[in-house]
Design a protein around this motif. Structure first.
Motif, PDB file in Angstrom:
ATOM      1  N   ASN A 157       0.731  -1.221   0.030  1.00 14.93           N
ATOM      2  CA  ASN A 157      -0.078   0.106   0.015  1.00 14.93           C
ATOM      3  C   ASN A 157       0.849   1.145  -0.021  1.00 14.93           C
ATOM      4  N   LEU A 158       0.411   2.443  -0.402  1.00 14.82           N
ATOM      5  CA  LEU A 158       1.226   3.490  -0.476  1.00 14.82           C
ATOM      6  C   LEU A 158       0.931   4.364   0.574  1.00 14.82           C
ATOM      7  N   LEU A 159       1.648   4.813   1.513  1.00 14.92           N
ATOM      8  CA  LEU A 159       1.562   5.747   2.430  1.00 14.92           C
ATOM      9  C   LEU A 159       2.077   7.235   2.272  1.00 14.92           C
ATOM     10  N   HIS A 160       1.170   8.077   2.545  1.00 16.11           N
ATOM     11  CA  HIS A 160       1.403   9.446   2.375  1.00 16.11           C
ATOM     12  C   HIS A 160       1.530  10.313   3.780  1.00 16.11           C
ATOM     13  N   CYS A 161       2.469  11.381   3.555  1.00 19.26           N
ATOM     14  CA  CYS A 161       2.478  12.371   4.592  1.00 19.26           C
ATOM     15  C   CYS A 161       1.647  13.396   4.133  1.00 19.26           C
ATOM     16  N   SER A 162       0.441  13.630   4.621  1.00 23.93           N
ATOM     17  CA  SER A 162      -0.349  14.717   4.099  1.00 23.93           C
ATOM     18  C   SER A 162      -0.339  16.197   4.995  1.00 23.93           C
ATOM     19  N   HIS A 163       0.268  17.021   4.387  1.00 23.63           N
ATOM     20  CA  HIS A 163       0.099  18.544   5.096  1.00 23.63           C
ATOM     21  C   HIS A 163      -1.144  18.913   5.172  1.00 23.63           C
ATOM     22  N   GLY A 164      -2.050  18.809   4.054  1.00 24.83           N
ATOM     23  CA  GLY A 164      -3.265  19.377   4.597  1.00 24.83           C
ATOM     24  C   GLY A 164      -4.291  18.614   5.462  1.00 24.83           C
ATOM     25  N   GLY A 165      -4.211  17.728   5.453  1.00 21.08           N
ATOM     26  CA  GLY A 165      -4.842  16.629   6.553  1.00 21.08           C
ATOM     27  C   GLY A 165      -4.158  16.392   7.726  1.00 21.08           C
ATOM     28  N   ARG A 166      -2.935  16.850   7.925  1.00 19.73           N
ATOM     29  CA  ARG A 166      -2.093  16.873   9.148  1.00 19.73           C
ATOM     30  C   ARG A 166      -2.120  15.357   9.678  1.00 19.73           C
ATOM     31  N   CYS A 167      -1.926  14.375   8.775  1.00 24.41           N
ATOM     32  CA  CYS A 167      -1.991  13.139   9.211  1.00 24.41           C
ATOM     33  C   CYS A 167      -1.218  12.130   7.915  1.00 24.41           C
ATOM     34  N   ILE A 168      -1.182  10.822   8.457  1.00 28.11           N
ATOM     35  CA  ILE A 168      -0.354   9.820   7.502  1.00 28.11           C
ATOM     36  C   ILE A 168      -1.787   8.984   6.969  1.00 28.11           C
ATOM     37  N   LEU A 169      -1.813   9.086   5.440  1.00 25.00           N
ATOM     38  CA  LEU A 169      -2.775   8.388   4.921  1.00 25.00           C
ATOM     39  C   LEU A 169      -2.384   7.044   4.180  1.00 25.00           C
ATOM     40  N   LYS A 170      -3.028   6.115   3.765  1.00 27.92           N
ATOM     41  CA  LYS A 170      -2.736   4.894   3.074  1.00 27.92           C
ATOM     42  C   LYS A 170      -3.672   4.827   1.963  1.00 27.92           C
TER      43      LYS A 170
END
Length: 315
Positions: A82-95
């Motif tokens: 799965n691709l993990l993202h650092c989201s500045h906009g969501g202030r979170c870690i997304l998958k």
């Protein structure tokens, strides 16, 4: 391309005689967070201010992979592909599940308060997700959404998808940014780029190296921190290791390659400010480099440390 500056004989065999730096993309505002997807032979990266994720492969060229992208920055593949993202906009870690396209928020707060703006991340062999949380995405609306920090500082965290527990593993850095494990995962390299924070008249532009410790409860901490290398000119925004354990880091004008003993062995000049890099290609031997408005690649006689695991799993 400018002549590669070699300072150490140990690095001479990394460079292939007929290979040079090649630009594969231009037109971004600030490119960051490159990641290679072995299954589709595709490179993804973030063009953060344009709020998009861009893709490239040798057959189809460049296209927009996701827009809007909630101002994502760093990326990494988890152990399941799965691709993990650092989201500045969501202030979170997304998958993102690359099979179904489903997007899941993994973690967005610590001690009941929003994170700052997760910046870069890596995945340990046990599946734990390690990430840095500086404030770059909340300083203005340029790379996210301006907001006040609700955390006591800029920390390094470890998140366990199995237990859904978030652990603060280091609170001793002013501006944690890029990070990568040593080959045996007993040490973690973390860059401190606090010199680029607006309130800092004096700050850091170095890479720290920590010992990775785990207690009887299975909780991680980082100990025995020491300065591994001071990056000049510029800062170590992002970096990766090759199969030798050598560190390939961004700087103002080049990719700098360091031996684990701390010696700067060589520089690969790049005509723009470098933000990050990753290994990819069929054999994991192509170094992809994100720089201010462009993306570059160069084939090397080595292989990325993370590429070996991905290629063997065919994620």
């Amino acid at each position: 391309m400018s002549i590669i500056e070699q300072y150490d004989l140990r690095v001479k065999d990394v460079f292939l005689p007929n290979e040079s730096l090649e630009r594969i993309s231009r037109g971004g505002i600030w490119n960051e967070g490159p990641v290679w997807l072995p299954k589709t032979q595709t490179l993804l990266w973030s063009d953060i201010p344009n709020d998009r994720i861009v893709s490239w492969n040798a057959d189809q060229g460049e296209s927009v992979w996701r827009s809007p992208a909630n101002f994502t920055n760093g990326h990494y593949l988890d152990r399941d592909g799965n691709l993990l993202h650092c989201s500045h906009g969501g202030r979170c870690i997304l998958k993102t599940d690359l099979t179904t396209g489903d997007i899941t928020t993994l973690v967005d707060q610590y001690n009941g308060k929003p994170l700052n703006s997760p910046n870069d991340l890596v995945v340990k062999s046990d599946g734990s997700i390690w990430f840095t949380d500086p404030p770059y995405g909340i300083l203005s609306d340029f790379e996210g959404y301006q907001a006040d920090s609700e955390q006591a500082g800029n920390f390094v965290y470890c998140y366990s998808p199995k237990t859904q527990q978030l652990t603060l593993v280091c609170d001793q850095m002013e501006g944690p940014n890029g990070l990568a494990f040593s080959l045996d995962e007993t040490q973690l390299y973390v860059s401190d780029t606090s010199i680029t924070l607006p309130e800092k008249k004096v700050g850091h532009h170095h890479i720290m190296r920590y010992d990775v410790q785990v207690n009887s409860m299975g909780e991680y901490t980082l100990t025995n921190g020491c300065v591994f290398a001071n990056i000049r000119p510029g800062v170590s925004d992002g970096f990766r290791l090759d199969k030798n354990g050598w560190i390939y880091t961004s700087s103002q004008d080049s990719i700098q390659i360091y031996h684990p003993d701390g010696v700067l062995m060589t520089k690969i000049p790049v005509p723009e400010q470098v933000s990050n890099c990753t290994f990819g290609g069929d054999s994991g031997n192509v170094l992809f480099i994100t720089a201010s408005t462009s993306v570059y690649k160069i084939k090397l006689n080595t292989q990325g440390a993370q590429s070996s695991a991905c290629l063997n799993k065919e994620v």
